[in-house]
Scaffold this motif. Sequence first.
Motif, PDB file in Angstrom:
ATOM      1  N   ASP A 154       0.834  -1.208   0.000  1.00  0.00           N
ATOM      2  CA  ASP A 154       0.000   0.000   0.000  1.00  0.00           C
ATOM      3  C   ASP A 154       0.865   1.254   0.000  1.00  0.00           C
ATOM      4  O   ASP A 154       0.563   2.226  -0.707  1.00  0.00           O
ATOM      5  CB  ASP A 154      -0.926   0.000   1.228  1.00  0.00           C
ATOM      6  N   CYS A 155       1.929   1.236   0.784  1.00  0.00           N
ATOM      7  CA  CYS A 155       2.841   2.388   0.820  1.00  0.00           C
ATOM      8  C   CYS A 155       3.534   2.569  -0.528  1.00  0.00           C
ATOM      9  O   CYS A 155       3.728   3.701  -0.998  1.00  0.00           O
ATOM     10  CB  CYS A 155       3.879   2.219   1.930  1.00  0.00           C
ATOM     11  N   GLU A 156       3.894   1.468  -1.139  1.00  0.00           N
ATOM     12  CA  GLU A 156       4.560   1.545  -2.443  1.00  0.00           C
ATOM     13  C   GLU A 156       3.638   2.166  -3.487  1.00  0.00           C
ATOM     14  O   GLU A 156       4.070   2.953  -4.338  1.00  0.00           O
ATOM     15  CB  GLU A 156       4.985   0.151  -2.888  1.00  0.00           C
ATOM     16  N   SER A 157       2.339   1.825  -3.422  1.00  0.00           N
ATOM     17  CA  SER A 157       1.394   2.410  -4.373  1.00  0.00           C
ATOM     18  C   SER A 157       1.223   3.908  -4.144  1.00  0.00           C
ATOM     19  O   SER A 157       0.896   4.648  -5.073  1.00  0.00           O
ATOM     20  CB  SER A 157       0.042   1.704  -4.250  1.00  0.00           C
ATOM     21  N   LEU A 158       1.461   4.366  -2.916  1.00  0.00           N
ATOM     22  CA  LEU A 158       1.329   5.795  -2.609  1.00  0.00           C
ATOM     23  C   LEU A 158       2.530   6.595  -3.075  1.00  0.00           C
ATOM     24  O   LEU A 158       2.380   7.658  -3.684  1.00  0.00           O
ATOM     25  CB  LEU A 158       1.134   5.995  -1.100  1.00  0.00           C
ATOM     26  N   CYS A 159       3.732   6.090  -2.792  1.00  0.00           N
ATOM     27  CA  CYS A 159       4.934   6.886  -3.082  1.00  0.00           C
ATOM     28  C   CYS A 159       5.665   6.429  -4.341  1.00  0.00           C
ATOM     29  O   CYS A 159       6.541   7.136  -4.837  1.00  0.00           O
ATOM     30  CB  CYS A 159       5.893   6.854  -1.889  1.00  0.00           C
ATOM     31  N   GLY A 160       5.320   5.244  -4.846  1.00  0.00           N
ATOM     32  CA  GLY A 160       5.963   4.769  -6.068  1.00  0.00           C
ATOM     33  C   GLY A 160       7.353   4.217  -5.872  1.00  0.00           C
ATOM     34  O   GLY A 160       8.088   4.010  -6.844  1.00  0.00           O
ATOM     35  N   ARG A 161       7.743   3.992  -4.607  1.00  0.00           N
ATOM     36  CA  ARG A 161       9.071   3.441  -4.336  1.00  0.00           C
ATOM     37  C   ARG A 161       8.971   2.441  -3.198  1.00  0.00           C
ATOM     38  O   ARG A 161       8.190   2.619  -2.273  1.00  0.00           O
ATOM     39  CB  ARG A 161      10.042   4.567  -3.948  1.00  0.00           C
ATOM     40  N   ARG A 162       9.761   1.374  -3.294  1.00  0.00           N
ATOM     41  CA  ARG A 162       9.727   0.334  -2.260  1.00  0.00           C
ATOM     42  C   ARG A 162      10.532   0.786  -1.045  1.00  0.00           C
ATOM     43  O   ARG A 162      11.665   1.225  -1.169  1.00  0.00           O
ATOM     44  CB  ARG A 162      10.308  -0.979  -2.800  1.00  0.00           C
ATOM     45  N   SER A 163       9.899   0.677   0.109  1.00  0.00           N
ATOM     46  CA  SER A 163      10.602   0.959   1.365  1.00  0.00           C
ATOM     47  C   SER A 163      11.093  -0.371   1.935  1.00  0.00           C
ATOM     48  O   SER A 163      10.385  -1.381   1.889  1.00  0.00           O
ATOM     49  CB  SER A 163       9.673   1.651   2.353  1.00  0.00           C
ATOM     50  N   THR A 164      12.300  -0.362   2.456  1.00  0.00           N
ATOM     51  CA  THR A 164      12.936  -1.621   2.842  1.00  0.00           C
ATOM     52  C   THR A 164      13.048  -1.844   4.338  1.00  0.00           C
ATOM     53  O   THR A 164      13.281  -2.968   4.772  1.00  0.00           O
ATOM     54  CB  THR A 164      14.343  -1.697   2.234  1.00  0.00           C
ATOM     55  N   SER A 165      12.905  -0.789   5.139  1.00  0.00           N
ATOM     56  CA  SER A 165      13.202  -0.933   6.563  1.00  0.00           C
ATOM     57  C   SER A 165      12.288  -1.944   7.241  1.00  0.00           C
ATOM     58  O   SER A 165      12.739  -2.768   8.044  1.00  0.00           O
ATOM     59  CB  SER A 165      13.103   0.415   7.264  1.00  0.00           C
ATOM     60  N   LEU A 166      11.002  -1.891   6.920  1.00  0.00           N
ATOM     61  CA  LEU A 166      10.067  -2.806   7.573  1.00  0.00           C
ATOM     62  C   LEU A 166      10.300  -4.242   7.117  1.00  0.00           C
ATOM     63  O   LEU A 166      10.243  -5.179   7.914  1.00  0.00           O
ATOM     64  CB  LEU A 166       8.625  -2.374   7.270  1.00  0.00           C
ATOM     65  N   ARG A 167      10.572  -4.400   5.825  1.00  0.00           N
ATOM     66  CA  ARG A 167      10.869  -5.747   5.334  1.00  0.00           C
ATOM     67  C   ARG A 167      12.150  -6.273   5.973  1.00  0.00           C
ATOM     68  O   ARG A 167      12.216  -7.442   6.377  1.00  0.00           O
ATOM     69  CB  ARG A 167      11.027  -5.725   3.814  1.00  0.00           C
ATOM     70  N   CYS A 168      13.149  -5.416   6.050  1.00  0.00           N
ATOM     71  CA  CYS A 168      14.430  -5.854   6.618  1.00  0.00           C
ATOM     72  C   CYS A 168      14.303  -6.210   8.094  1.00  0.00           C
ATOM     73  O   CYS A 168      15.001  -7.097   8.580  1.00  0.00           O
ATOM     74  CB  CYS A 168      15.482  -4.764   6.426  1.00  0.00           C
ATOM     75  N   SER A 169      13.426  -5.510   8.796  1.00  0.00           N
ATOM     76  CA  SER A 169      13.266  -5.803  10.226  1.00  0.00           C
ATOM     77  C   SER A 169      12.728  -7.209  10.452  1.00  0.00           C
ATOM     78  O   SER A 169      12.994  -7.828  11.480  1.00  0.00           O
ATOM     79  CB  SER A 169      12.329  -4.781  10.867  1.00  0.00           C
ATOM     80  N   LEU A 170      11.965  -7.690   9.487  1.00  0.00           N
ATOM     81  CA  LEU A 170      11.431  -9.047   9.611  1.00  0.00           C
ATOM     82  C   LEU A 170      12.314 -10.091   8.936  1.00  0.00           C
ATOM     83  O   LEU A 170      12.056 -11.296   9.060  1.00  0.00           O
ATOM     84  CB  LEU A 170      10.030  -9.115   8.994  1.00  0.00           C
ATOM     85  N   GLN A 171      13.333  -9.615   8.207  1.00  0.00           N
ATOM     86  CA  GLN A 171      14.122 -10.563   7.423  1.00  0.00           C
ATOM     87  C   GLN A 171      14.842 -11.584   8.305  1.00  0.00           C
ATOM     88  O   GLN A 171      14.810 -12.785   8.036  1.00  0.00           O
ATOM     89  CB  GLN A 171      15.145  -9.806   6.574  1.00  0.00           C
ATOM     90  N   SER A 172      15.502 -11.104   9.360  1.00  0.00           N
ATOM     91  CA  SER A 172      16.213 -12.039  10.238  1.00  0.00           C
ATOM     92  C   SER A 172      15.233 -12.977  10.925  1.00  0.00           C
ATOM     93  O   SER A 172      15.485 -14.186  11.058  1.00  0.00           O
ATOM     94  CB  SER A 172      17.024 -11.270  11.274  1.00  0.00           C
ATOM     95  N   GLN A 173      14.088 -12.424  11.349  1.00  0.00           N
ATOM     96  CA  GLN A 173      13.084 -13.271  11.972  1.00  0.00           C
ATOM     97  C   GLN A 173      12.482 -14.235  10.954  1.00  0.00           C
ATOM     98  O   GLN A 173      12.162 -15.383  11.278  1.00  0.00           O
ATOM     99  CB  GLN A 173      11.979 -12.408  12.588  1.00  0.00           C
ATOM    100  N   ALA A 174      12.351 -13.763   9.731  1.00  0.00           N
ATOM    101  CA  ALA A 174      11.838 -14.647   8.686  1.00  0.00           C
ATOM    102  C   ALA A 174      12.794 -15.808   8.437  1.00  0.00           C
ATOM    103  O   ALA A 174      12.372 -16.944   8.194  1.00  0.00           O
ATOM    104  CB  ALA A 174      11.617 -13.860   7.396  1.00  0.00           C
ATOM    105  N   THR A 175      14.082 -15.528   8.508  1.00  0.00           N
ATOM    106  CA  THR A 175      15.071 -16.590   8.342  1.00  0.00           C
ATOM    107  C   THR A 175      14.922 -17.641   9.439  1.00  0.00           C
ATOM    108  O   THR A 175      14.963 -18.851   9.178  1.00  0.00           O
ATOM    109  CB  THR A 175      16.489 -16.002   8.366  1.00  0.00           C
TER     110      THR A 175
END
Length: 704
Positions: A377-398
């Motif tokens: 939803d945020c990407e559709s608003l600003c047209g750019r991918r934000s990475t901080s939230l994804r990265c915060s879950l990346q280690s936990q996702a691993t």
Amino acid sequence: MLGNKLLMFSIMHNLSLTLKEGMFSTRSDCSTNSKTYQSDKTEKTYKARDTRDKVHAIDEQMTQGSLKILKLSQTRANYVSLHNKLKMMATVHQTQPTIQLLLSTNEFVRALDLISTTQEVLSQELAGVHSFRHLGSQLAELEKLIDTMLQDDFVKCISTDLNRPITDVEPIAEEEKMVSLVFGMIRKSRFNFVDVYREEAFTAIRATVKQTVVEAVSEAETLDSEENVASLGDQMRLLNYNQWMDLLVKIFSNLLVQLNRVKTFHGVISDVIGIAAGKTQVPSPLPSPTHSDKPILEEASHLHVSVSEDAADMMISEADFVGVQGSLNEMMCAACDHAHDRCVKVIVARSKDGFLERLSSSEFVSLSREVENFVNDCESLCGRRSTSLRCSLQSQATKFVSRFHDERRTKLSLILDNERWKQADVPTEFQDLVDHVSKTGNLVIPERIPDSDRKPGDTIKVDKENFAVVGTVLMLLKMMVEYCQCVDDIPSAAPDLLTRLVDLLKIFNSRTCQLVLGAGALQLVGLKTISTRNLALASRCLQLVVHYMPKVRTHFEDRLIAKNKTMLKHFDQVQKDYSDHINEISNKLVTVMEGVVSSQLVKWEVKAPMPSACFRAICKQLAKMHEALVDILPLDQVKDIFSRINQSFKVFIREQCIKLDVSRNGGPQHGLVMSDLAFHSGTFKTLRGLENLSCDMKEIFDGS
């Protein structure tokens, strides 16, 4: 007294006569010339007097009136100029009240234009007017005051807009005033209003997150009064999973409301600077006339208020337009990034006690899905991918993927160790799974349909093909779909999930090989022998997995980024290993039957009665093997296996005939051999799918 006067008069008279006589005697010498001269002089005098009279008459009759008209005209012009000056002075005298009136109606641009115009008039038209000697400095101070007012009012306006209740659905508050303020700041070349808005947006985002957490904590029934003494983060950590997920979803929802408000501001200001740069048409409640000689401008798609035509004359440079537009775009992206950062703080604060590590697979997938939805939803608003939230879950996702994989690997190993390699009934949920995949093409587990009347099937039907399988492969099939479904929920973990799935498939392949081809099941589950039916079931299970491998590969390929797609070669290698294993099982089946045929033909004696015991035993084993395979493997595979067995049989029988010195000579022994071969061919005619498979007699006796 009288005598004296008379005497004096006489003396004076005599003196006068004496003088006249002297003068007369003097003039008598030039009497002739004097008369001539006097005559000329008199004539000239008369002519000059006449000329002067005529000039005087002409001056009175023709010149004095025109000159008077010119004088009156100049006097009138002077009066008009004076009147205009006085009117101008009166107007200038009203400048300050007019400015106050314009400011009260938010006409900042007109107020600034009036100040600029008045300053110009004071310096040019009214220079030196003593009564206005202080007005210029007063207007300069007033202009500074307006500048300060613009910035202060802008901060108040955007603060009011951003700090409205979340339930307020109005796109933007006080749009008309905000537009006027922005036009005013553009008029003053104060382009830092974008930075001011960004800071206010950051503050509003932080306040929104904090207020949402406070409300969630205050509504939680599990927190007692003593625990409420702790910090807000400590209180949040006391929420259970459902409460915390509700909080996170609420935070995402509220932040999207704020970000949409920022997006609305972005659109409105884009239109404003477009108008100021002459790139956007001025919105008006009345339709504007079209002029073919004017360039076609973009429509103002975000403004909902009319704008004064004066704004169109307030041009800003192309460089300023590009700079402000770039700042607006960057501000929108920065707002989304800041929202992500605040969400990261919420997640990190909750994970301090190992909360996320204790989540079940379904719970973590739910969390990842909500995060992914918010990020999209945020990407559709600003047209750019934000990475901080994804990265915060990346280690936990691993960690999650590791635990996800360990659970399934352990489960698969346990059921493999207890698998007896017998055909299993197929529960309806697995048939529904493959039907759903075939129908939709989506590798997802469908919702379970409760139906007590449905009974398990003998085989699982996949794309009009029946597969007789063991229970373990059904579980593996479900696990493969779970991996595909997991990569949809956690796209960032796609490379790790692919690696884990390849590992799982390798485990099944290698363990199946050990247990069936390697006969490991004899010790683990107490099987007496590995039968041809066990081998056929293992082959059919491998074939079922191979059937779905292309679909799984495509699923991952669509979700892997370009640089990670080279990992698919490992998946291709696993698929090749499965195919090789299937071929090994087929070879094993052929080898088993070749051993039976070879051992029987060694004891073969060409003598009555016919058919011989050896051929009876061979045909019995062929029929038994056919019976074991025909209900498990497809007929084309059964036919292929028996064709290979038959080719080996021909080789064995020819070698035995050579050894027994039996040739195609029509003798008794040749007749007995032909009788056994006829029995052998007749056996194939009774086996389903093998009716046309028989020995070629000519090929057997070639070279004998």
